[in-house]
Design a protein around this motif. Structure first.
Motif, PDB file in Angstrom:
ATOM      1  N   GLN A  84     -65.433  37.839  32.149  1.00 51.90           N
ATOM      2  CA  GLN A  84     -65.258  37.464  33.474  1.00 51.90           C
ATOM      3  C   GLN A  84     -64.052  37.476  34.192  1.00 51.90           C
ATOM      4  O   GLN A  84     -63.740  37.701  35.497  1.00 51.90           O
ATOM      5  N   LEU A  85     -63.092  36.864  33.102  1.00 57.70           N
ATOM      6  CA  LEU A  85     -61.685  36.799  33.723  1.00 57.70           C
ATOM      7  C   LEU A  85     -61.125  38.261  34.071  1.00 57.70           C
ATOM      8  O   LEU A  85     -60.591  38.308  35.186  1.00 57.70           O
ATOM      9  N   MET A  86     -61.460  39.394  33.448  1.00 57.19           N
ATOM     10  CA  MET A  86     -60.980  40.639  33.199  1.00 57.19           C
ATOM     11  C   MET A  86     -61.491  41.173  34.883  1.00 57.19           C
ATOM     12  O   MET A  86     -60.970  41.853  35.533  1.00 57.19           O
ATOM     13  N   GLN A  87     -62.917  40.954  34.729  1.00 62.26           N
ATOM     14  CA  GLN A  87     -63.447  41.217  36.126  1.00 62.26           C
ATOM     15  C   GLN A  87     -63.006  40.845  37.412  1.00 62.26           C
ATOM     16  O   GLN A  87     -62.745  41.165  38.405  1.00 62.26           O
ATOM     17  N   ALA A  88     -62.560  39.289  37.355  1.00 60.95           N
ATOM     18  CA  ALA A  88     -62.198  38.604  38.411  1.00 60.95           C
ATOM     19  C   ALA A  88     -60.742  39.343  38.798  1.00 60.95           C
ATOM     20  O   ALA A  88     -60.399  39.437  39.964  1.00 60.95           O
ATOM     21  N   ILE A  89     -59.803  39.571  38.062  1.00 61.49           N
ATOM     22  CA  ILE A  89     -58.381  39.950  38.132  1.00 61.49           C
ATOM     23  C   ILE A  89     -58.331  41.191  38.687  1.00 61.49           C
ATOM     24  O   ILE A  89     -57.939  41.661  39.301  1.00 61.49           O
ATOM     25  N   GLU A  90     -59.423  42.300  38.027  1.00 58.24           N
ATOM     26  CA  GLU A  90     -59.336  43.600  38.339  1.00 58.24           C
ATOM     27  C   GLU A  90     -59.945  43.552  39.999  1.00 58.24           C
ATOM     28  O   GLU A  90     -59.363  44.490  40.566  1.00 58.24           O
ATOM     29  N   ASN A  91     -60.927  43.055  40.193  1.00 59.48           N
ATOM     30  CA  ASN A  91     -61.429  42.872  41.728  1.00 59.48           C
ATOM     31  C   ASN A  91     -60.489  42.429  42.460  1.00 59.48           C
ATOM     32  O   ASN A  91     -60.374  43.244  43.630  1.00 59.48           O
ATOM     33  N   ALA A  92     -59.589  41.216  42.397  1.00 65.63           N
ATOM     34  CA  ALA A  92     -58.649  41.133  43.072  1.00 65.63           C
ATOM     35  C   ALA A  92     -57.659  42.162  43.225  1.00 65.63           C
ATOM     36  O   ALA A  92     -57.021  42.398  44.421  1.00 65.63           O
ATOM     37  N   ALA A  93     -57.282  42.926  42.193  1.00 67.57           N
ATOM     38  CA  ALA A  93     -56.186  44.102  42.468  1.00 67.57           C
ATOM     39  C   ALA A  93     -56.941  44.981  43.144  1.00 67.57           C
ATOM     40  O   ALA A  93     -56.013  45.700  43.989  1.00 67.57           O
ATOM     41  N   ILE A  94     -58.226  45.341  43.016  1.00 68.50           N
ATOM     42  CA  ILE A  94     -58.921  46.452  43.816  1.00 68.50           C
ATOM     43  C   ILE A  94     -58.830  46.107  45.396  1.00 68.50           C
ATOM     44  O   ILE A  94     -58.376  47.034  46.190  1.00 68.50           O
ATOM     45  N   ARG A  95     -59.026  44.844  45.895  1.00 69.08           N
ATOM     46  CA  ARG A  95     -58.933  44.296  46.908  1.00 69.08           C
ATOM     47  C   ARG A  95     -57.585  44.522  47.531  1.00 69.08           C
ATOM     48  O   ARG A  95     -57.169  44.805  48.979  1.00 69.08           O
ATOM     49  N   LEU A  96     -56.416  44.280  46.655  1.00 72.19           N
ATOM     50  CA  LEU A  96     -55.262  44.586  47.276  1.00 72.19           C
ATOM     51  C   LEU A  96     -54.659  46.328  47.244  1.00 72.19           C
ATOM     52  O   LEU A  96     -53.564  46.381  47.448  1.00 72.19           O
ATOM     53  N   GLY A  97     -55.439  46.953  46.722  1.00 69.36           N
ATOM     54  CA  GLY A  97     -55.246  48.563  46.749  1.00 69.36           C
ATOM     55  C   GLY A  97     -54.747  49.022  45.500  1.00 69.36           C
ATOM     56  O   GLY A  97     -54.405  50.196  45.589  1.00 69.36           O
ATOM     57  N   SER A  98     -55.088  48.206  44.214  1.00 71.36           N
ATOM     58  CA  SER A  98     -54.664  49.001  42.872  1.00 71.36           C
ATOM     59  C   SER A  98     -55.636  49.928  42.578  1.00 71.36           C
ATOM     60  O   SER A  98     -56.676  49.824  43.100  1.00 71.36           O
ATOM     61  N   LYS A  99     -54.992  50.931  42.042  1.00 66.17           N
ATOM     62  CA  LYS A  99     -55.792  51.913  41.657  1.00 66.17           C
ATOM     63  C   LYS A  99     -55.735  52.180  39.893  1.00 66.17           C
ATOM     64  O   LYS A  99     -56.540  53.212  39.493  1.00 66.17           O
ATOM     65  N   LEU A 100     -55.001  51.376  39.246  1.00 69.71           N
ATOM     66  CA  LEU A 100     -54.864  51.515  37.953  1.00 69.71           C
ATOM     67  C   LEU A 100     -54.443  50.150  37.200  1.00 69.71           C
ATOM     68  O   LEU A 100     -53.768  49.188  37.869  1.00 69.71           O
ATOM     69  N   SER A 101     -54.957  49.893  36.249  1.00 71.29           N
ATOM     70  CA  SER A 101     -54.873  48.708  35.427  1.00 71.29           C
ATOM     71  C   SER A 101     -54.227  48.900  34.014  1.00 71.29           C
ATOM     72  O   SER A 101     -54.604  49.899  33.527  1.00 71.29           O
ATOM     73  N   ILE A 102     -53.129  48.330  33.458  1.00 71.37           N
ATOM     74  CA  ILE A 102     -52.517  48.703  32.297  1.00 71.37           C
ATOM     75  C   ILE A 102     -52.450  47.214  31.347  1.00 71.37           C
ATOM     76  O   ILE A 102     -52.085  46.149  32.093  1.00 71.37           O
ATOM     77  N   VAL A 103     -52.478  47.502  30.175  1.00 71.17           N
ATOM     78  CA  VAL A 103     -52.447  46.248  29.307  1.00 71.17           C
ATOM     79  C   VAL A 103     -51.872  46.531  27.984  1.00 71.17           C
ATOM     80  O   VAL A 103     -52.225  47.923  27.568  1.00 71.17           O
ATOM     81  N   ASP A 104     -51.215  45.917  27.272  1.00 76.12           N
ATOM     82  CA  ASP A 104     -50.883  46.175  25.666  1.00 76.12           C
ATOM     83  C   ASP A 104     -51.090  45.060  25.004  1.00 76.12           C
ATOM     84  O   ASP A 104     -51.288  43.845  25.601  1.00 76.12           O
ATOM     85  N   THR A 105     -51.735  45.286  23.729  1.00 79.16           N
ATOM     86  CA  THR A 105     -52.333  44.310  22.905  1.00 79.16           C
ATOM     87  C   THR A 105     -51.817  44.683  21.313  1.00 79.16           C
ATOM     88  O   THR A 105     -51.860  45.939  21.102  1.00 79.16           O
TER      89      THR A 105
END
Length: 143
Positions: A84-105
């Motif tokens: 749910q947290l990932m979906q929330a932050i991805e949705n916010a980024a999409i609303r701001l025009g983001s096309k890509l998400s990156i993460v390292d783990t």
């Protein structure tokens, strides 16, 4: 001329960070910094008065969501909160025009979780953070 390498201060760091930002922006489209921002969400258990998890990221130059932290307290895991947290932050980024998400783990953290969220590995660093461990770099298209 007297030049030497010395330990930096917080003020020195800010000068260097501003300098590299100016350099980067000079080589990118003029509106690249329009959506540069920090994003974050938490999940609260109001009955217990605690935060049980959160996600924090930066939107880099309006196009790339860079996830810095994702955490859910151990006793609250396996309940879908991280998704749910990932979906929330991805949705916010999409609303701001983001096309890509990156993460390292790290391998002992959550590479399988990110893969379940639609991320794909594009790089692996062996012996990081210690000999015998791996650090995974993952990406996801947001469009």
């Amino acid at each position: 001329m007297s030049i030497e390498i010395v330990e930096s201060s917080d003020n020195d760091y800010m000068k260097i960070a501003r300098a590299i930002t100016r350099f980067n922006l000079a080589h990118l489209p003029s509106n690249s910094s329009d959506n540069m921002t920090s994003l974050g969400y938490v999940i609260k258990d109001y009955s217990a008065g605690i935060i049980i998890g959160g996600v924090y990221a930066k939107l880099l130059l309006g196009n790339c969501l860079s996830i810095d932290i994702l955490w859910v307290e151990e006793k609250y895991r396996k309940r879908g909160y991280a998704s749910q947290l990932m979906q929330a932050i991805e949705n916010a980024a999409i609303r701001l025009g983001s096309k890509l998400s990156i993460v390292d783990t790290f391998e002992f953290q959550a590479p399988d979780f990110y893969k379940k969220c639609g991320y794909e590995i594009f790089g692996i660093l062996d012996d990081c953070p210690c000999v015998g461990n791996k650090r995974y770099y993952l990406k996801k298209s947001l469009c």
